[in-house]
Write an enzyme that holds these catalytic residues in place. Structure first.
Site, short mmCIF file in Angstrom:
data_model
loop_
_atom_site.label_atom_id
_atom_site.label_comp_id
_atom_site.label_asym_id
_atom_site.label_seq_id
_atom_site.Cartn_x
_atom_site.Cartn_y
_atom_site.Cartn_z
CB SER A 50 4.58 -5.43 7.01
OG SER A 50 4.70 -5.90 5.69
NE ARG A 56 4.69 -15.06 -1.76
CZ ARG A 56 4.75 -13.83 -2.29
NH1 ARG A 56 5.94 -13.28 -2.52
NH2 ARG A 56 3.68 -13.18 -2.58
CB CYS A 72 -0.91 -0.02 1.23
SG CYS A 72 -1.87 1.47 1.44
CG ASP A 106 12.15 -13.87 1.70
OD1 ASP A 106 11.77 -14.77 0.92
OD2 ASP A 106 11.95 -12.66 1.50
O1 F6P Z 1 9.61 -11.76 0.62
C1 F6P Z 1 8.98 -12.84 0.03
C2 F6P Z 1 9.23 -12.90 -1.44
O2 F6P Z 1 8.56 -14.04 -1.96
C3 F6P Z 1 10.70 -12.91 -1.85
O3 F6P Z 1 11.27 -14.19 -1.71
C4 F6P Z 1 10.62 -12.43 -3.27
O4 F6P Z 1 11.81 -11.78 -3.67
C5 F6P Z 1 9.48 -11.44 -3.24
O5 F6P Z 1 8.71 -11.75 -2.08
C6 F6P Z 1 8.57 -11.48 -4.44
O6 F6P Z 1 7.64 -10.45 -4.31
P1 F6P Z 1 6.27 -10.40 -5.15
O7 F6P Z 1 5.39 -11.49 -4.64
O8 F6P Z 1 5.72 -9.06 -4.88
O9 F6P Z 1 6.65 -10.64 -6.56
#
Ligand code: F6P
Length: 364
Positions: free
Chosen positions: A107, A288, A75, A152
């Site tokens: 955050s 993720r 945001c 991470d």
């Molecule tokens: O911080 C978590 C993460 O998945 C990192 O590993 C990666 O560099 C980044 O976020 C990717 O960000 P986004 O999901 O905004 O592309």
């Protein structure tokens, strides 16, 4: 009773739902009202339908789910004071004086800034007739607790962040899958592992998948990395039993001069100098995705529970805290100190050696 707002912010991570669930249930058990603030800071700024009273049932059947059921967003508005003023008004109107932020260092920094500005924001809202002056008393303090949700594992002060264990499972599942085809064709695979400037995931994934080599930002290779790579892979390929080579490259991998090492660089070196058949796979957001591991469900639940307890214990002078894992213990640590150390490690990555980074970040 106390009124708590919970939100997830920044990149999602498996186990965030377990934390949200514990916060809602422990909060309700202790007689608090708990609000979901949806879409992170965006929902806090927008208010209305984005801030919703949580019910016990709304958390049923959620502990295993990856992602975050209350949404997350980056945001821009909250980064500016007018955005934070709007957010403060929305919270005050619902009587929310306790916030639990689940996210990464960015955050959590935002949450702490908000807390520091809180009295000033309230006065401005009263002066501009947006809230009544009695709120200066009833909402005089904003208590903040942070939970580190990030795949991470880059946060100083906690041994493990919520999500990193599930991400490791995803990586290993993928590497195991790649292995079967790699072995069949006697091919090498270079796999990019997401994790910003943190090499935790590639390092532990490398150990648990028998990778031939791992490139991580915290420990750039000595000397000419191309030569070192070729020497190592040539030697390792001598064994007939070894039908493949897996090389893991952290998203933030660098050489000693700070230049990035990309999967395509590794692929080119092995193809040109060793005449190998080399494929590249970027795991990206697959890491993720999917279910939360047992470990993330448990630390999410334990950390969520501790976050509510920390809010209940907070007095007028209690600084904001982050809930962290220290060995097998869940502890409270000063939020700002942990955030500042995390940022410092990021800036100084080139100057610190591997042991120093590991020590600053936590045992893992
Ligand atoms: O911080 C978590 C993460 O998945 C990192 O590993 C990666 O560099 C980044 O976020 C990717 O960000 P986004 O999901 O905004 O592309």
């Amino acid at each position: 009773g106390n009124v708590i707002g919970v939100f997830t912010s920044g990149g999602d991570a498996q186990g965030m739902n377990a934390a949200v669930r514990a916060i809602v249930r422990v909060g309700m058990f202790l007689g608090c009202k708990v609000y979901y603030i949806k879409e992170g800071y965006q929902g806090m700024v927008e208010g209305k339908d984005d801030i919703v009273l949580a019910t016990w049932e709304s958390t049923s059947n959620t502990i295993h789910m990856g992602g975050t059921m209350i949404g997350s967003a980056r945001c821009m508005e909250f980064k500016e004071r007018p955005g934070r003023l709007k957010a403060a008004k929305n919270l005050v109107q619902l009587g929310i004086t306790n916030l639990i932020a689940i996210g990464g260092d960015g955050s959590l920094t935002g949450a702490n800034l908000f807390r520091q500005e809180w009295p000033g924001l309230l006065r401005e809202l009263v002066d501009t007739n947006q809230i009544t002056s009695d709120k200066l008393v009833t909402s005089s303090r904003l208590n903040i607790v942070g939970l580190v949700g990030s795949i991470d594992n880059d946060f100083c002060g906690t041994d493990m962040t919520i999500g990193v264990d599930s991400a490791l499972h995803r990586i290993l599942e993928s590497v195991d899958e790649i292995m079967t085809t790699a072995v069949s064709h006697k091919r090498a695979f270079v796999v990019e592992i997401m994790g910003r400037m943190c090499g935790y995931l590639p390092l532990v994934a490398g150990i648990s998948s028998e990778a031939s080599m791992v490139f991580i930002p915290e420990d750039p290779p000595e000397g000419d990395w191309r030569q070192g790579l070729c020497d190592h892979i040539r030697e390792s390929s001598k064994s007939d039993a070894r039908r493949t080579q897996i090389i893991l490259v952290a998203e933030g991998a660098i050489d000693r001069s700070g230049n990035s090492i990309k999967c395509s660089d590794v692929q080119r070196v092995l193809t040109e100098r060793l005449n190998m058949d080399v494929k590249v796979t970027v795991l990206g957001h697959v890491q993720r995705g999917g279910k939360a591991s047992a470990f993330d469900r448990i630390i999410g639940t334990r950390m969520g529970t501790e976050a509510v307890m920390a809010l209940m214990d907070a007095g007028p002078d209690t600084p904001a805290c982050a809930i962290c894992l220290d060995g097998i213990d869940i502890i409270r640590t000063p939020l700002m100190k942990a955030v500042e150390m995390t940022k410092m490690v990021g800036y100084k990555m080139n100057e610190l050696n591997f042991e120093e980074v590991v020590k600053l970040r936590g045992r893992s």
